[in-house]
Design a protein around this motif. Structure first.
Motif, short mmCIF file in Angstrom:
data_model
loop_
_atom_site.label_atom_id
_atom_site.label_comp_id
_atom_site.label_asym_id
_atom_site.label_seq_id
_atom_site.Cartn_x
_atom_site.Cartn_y
_atom_site.Cartn_z
N THR A 36 0.83 -1.21 0.00
CA THR A 36 0.00 0.00 0.00
C THR A 36 0.87 1.25 0.00
O THR A 36 1.83 1.35 0.76
CB THR A 36 -0.92 0.02 1.24
OG1 THR A 36 -1.73 -1.15 1.24
CG2 THR A 36 -1.80 1.26 1.25
N ALA A 37 0.53 2.21 -0.84
CA ALA A 37 1.20 3.51 -0.86
C ALA A 37 0.27 4.56 -0.28
O ALA A 37 -0.90 4.65 -0.67
CB ALA A 37 1.60 3.89 -2.28
N ILE A 38 0.78 5.33 0.67
CA ILE A 38 0.06 6.50 1.19
C ILE A 38 0.72 7.71 0.55
O ILE A 38 1.89 7.99 0.78
CB ILE A 38 0.13 6.58 2.71
CG1 ILE A 38 -0.54 5.34 3.33
CG2 ILE A 38 -0.53 7.85 3.22
CD1 ILE A 38 -0.42 5.26 4.84
N VAL A 39 -0.03 8.41 -0.29
CA VAL A 39 0.55 9.48 -1.11
C VAL A 39 -0.08 10.82 -0.73
O VAL A 39 -1.26 10.90 -0.40
CB VAL A 39 0.36 9.17 -2.62
CG1 VAL A 39 -1.10 9.11 -2.98
CG2 VAL A 39 1.08 10.19 -3.49
N GLY A 40 0.75 11.85 -0.75
CA GLY A 40 0.27 13.19 -0.45
C GLY A 40 1.40 14.19 -0.61
O GLY A 40 2.57 13.83 -0.64
N THR A 41 1.05 15.45 -0.70
CA THR A 41 2.04 16.51 -0.84
C THR A 41 2.74 16.76 0.49
O THR A 41 2.33 16.25 1.54
CB THR A 41 1.37 17.80 -1.33
OG1 THR A 41 0.34 18.15 -0.40
CG2 THR A 41 0.76 17.62 -2.70
N SER A 42 3.79 17.55 0.47
CA SER A 42 4.48 17.93 1.69
C SER A 42 3.51 18.65 2.63
O SER A 42 2.78 19.54 2.21
CB SER A 42 5.66 18.85 1.35
OG SER A 42 6.33 19.27 2.51
N GLY A 43 3.49 18.25 3.90
CA GLY A 43 2.61 18.86 4.87
C GLY A 43 1.21 18.27 4.90
O GLY A 43 0.34 18.75 5.65
N ALA A 205 3.94 5.77 -6.51
CA ALA A 205 2.72 5.28 -5.86
C ALA A 205 1.95 4.31 -6.75
O ALA A 205 1.29 3.38 -6.25
CB ALA A 205 1.83 6.45 -5.48
N GLN A 206 2.04 4.49 -8.07
CA GLN A 206 1.32 3.62 -8.99
C GLN A 206 1.82 2.18 -8.97
O GLN A 206 1.13 1.27 -9.43
CB GLN A 206 1.42 4.17 -10.43
CG GLN A 206 0.72 5.50 -10.64
CD GLN A 206 -0.76 5.45 -10.34
OE1 GLN A 206 -1.45 4.53 -10.76
NE2 GLN A 206 -1.26 6.42 -9.59
N SER A 207 3.03 1.96 -8.43
CA SER A 207 3.59 0.61 -8.35
C SER A 207 2.93 -0.23 -7.27
O SER A 207 3.05 -1.46 -7.29
CB SER A 207 5.10 0.69 -8.08
OG SER A 207 5.76 1.41 -9.10
N ALA A 208 2.26 0.41 -6.33
CA ALA A 208 1.64 -0.30 -5.22
C ALA A 208 0.34 -0.97 -5.64
O ALA A 208 -0.28 -0.60 -6.65
CB ALA A 208 1.39 0.67 -4.06
N THR A 211 -3.48 2.50 -3.33
CA THR A 211 -3.04 3.85 -3.00
C THR A 211 -4.07 4.53 -2.12
O THR A 211 -5.27 4.51 -2.43
CB THR A 211 -2.83 4.69 -4.28
OG1 THR A 211 -1.83 4.07 -5.09
CG2 THR A 211 -2.37 6.10 -3.92
N ILE A 212 -3.61 5.12 -1.02
CA ILE A 212 -4.46 5.93 -0.16
C ILE A 212 -3.94 7.37 -0.24
O ILE A 212 -2.78 7.62 0.05
CB ILE A 212 -4.43 5.43 1.30
CG1 ILE A 212 -4.98 4.01 1.39
CG2 ILE A 212 -5.23 6.37 2.21
CD1 ILE A 212 -4.82 3.38 2.77
N SER A 222 -8.86 6.83 -2.63
CA SER A 222 -8.11 5.59 -2.62
C SER A 222 -8.26 4.88 -3.95
O SER A 222 -9.25 5.11 -4.68
CB SER A 222 -8.54 4.68 -1.47
OG SER A 222 -9.90 4.32 -1.62
N ARG A 223 -7.30 4.02 -4.26
CA ARG A 223 -7.32 3.27 -5.52
C ARG A 223 -6.88 1.84 -5.23
O ARG A 223 -5.92 1.60 -4.51
CB ARG A 223 -6.37 3.89 -6.54
CG ARG A 223 -6.23 3.08 -7.84
CD ARG A 223 -5.04 3.54 -8.66
NE ARG A 223 -3.76 3.33 -7.98
CZ ARG A 223 -3.11 2.16 -7.95
NH1 ARG A 223 -3.62 1.09 -8.52
NH2 ARG A 223 -1.94 2.07 -7.32
#
Length: 224
Positions: A36-43, A205-208, A211-212, A222-223
């Protein structure tokens, strides 16, 4: 089977009117053997979230359960032992001991726990990560990508319930980043290892498998 669950997790700093909601009511579950990838911008709160999932930080409210054990109810020493046995960490800066060889860095968590290294498992893992001819070298004799491979092996060696990877490609070039992510995916599949990785990189993140997406301390998508 779920290896990790977060329920109504919050992390607040300060008080009104200056209250900062770093994590604001996050809930999800992670199944065994998933990547699982947890993705988001800085902050966005993703690093704060990962630290609470790994018992490195205490939530303001809510709960984190890893392999059937509630982290928030553990004492400091109990939690330290639990982390060593059940949670593997991979950090952006590798966090290797400079005076130890790659082999010594890898087996350190097992030896600190007073257990014997599973030699057959170690050799299979080292082979998968391409470290067979690197285990006698110290970190300053290894490239960044090789150091991150050692860090991944160290996270795997205790056969933890889950591996938490904090921006594991942050200090690597594009080619090496793809290589390291490929190795994480391979270890998830080959050793049925549960992995949660945080990243700001959409391509990675697409490799996971899943994705959250986190923004402003909340899950916004989520994906699968």
């Amino acid at each position: 089977m779920n290896i990790l669950s977060a329920k109504n997790l919050t992390k607040y700093y300060g008080t009104e009117p200056l209250l900062v909601k770093a994590i604001d009511g996050i809930s999800f579950e992670i199944g065994q053997g998933s990547f699982t990838a947890i993705v988001g911008t800085s902050g966005s709160g993703k690093s704060t979230l990962l630290h609470m999932l790994g018992g490195l930080d205490v939530p303001t409210s809510g709960s984190v359960c890893v392999d059937g054990q509630e982290l928030c109810g553990m004492g400091k020493n109990e939690l330290a032992i639990f982390r060593r046995r059940k949670i593997g960490f991979v950090f952006q800066n590798y966090n290797l001991m400079p005076n130890l060889t790659a082999y010594e860095n890898i087996v350190l968590p097992v030896e600190l726990d007073g257990r014997r290294v599973d030699k057959e498992y170690f050799e299979r893992m080292a082979g998968t990560l391409g470290l067979e001819d690197k285990i006698g070298r110290r970190p300053n004799q290894l490239s960044g990508g090789q150091q991150q491979r050692v860090a991944i092996a160290r996270a795997l060696v205790a056969k933890p319930a889950i591996i938490l990877a904090d921006e594991p490609t942050g200090n690597l070039d594009g080619h090496t980043s793809r290589e390291v992510i490929g190795l994480l995916k391979t270890t998830s599949e080959k050793f049925h290892q549960t992995i949660v990785m945080i990243t700001h990189n959409e391509e990675i993140a697409q490799s996971a498998d899943r994705t959250i997406r986190v923004e402003d301390g909340k899950i916004v998508g989520s994906r699968w």
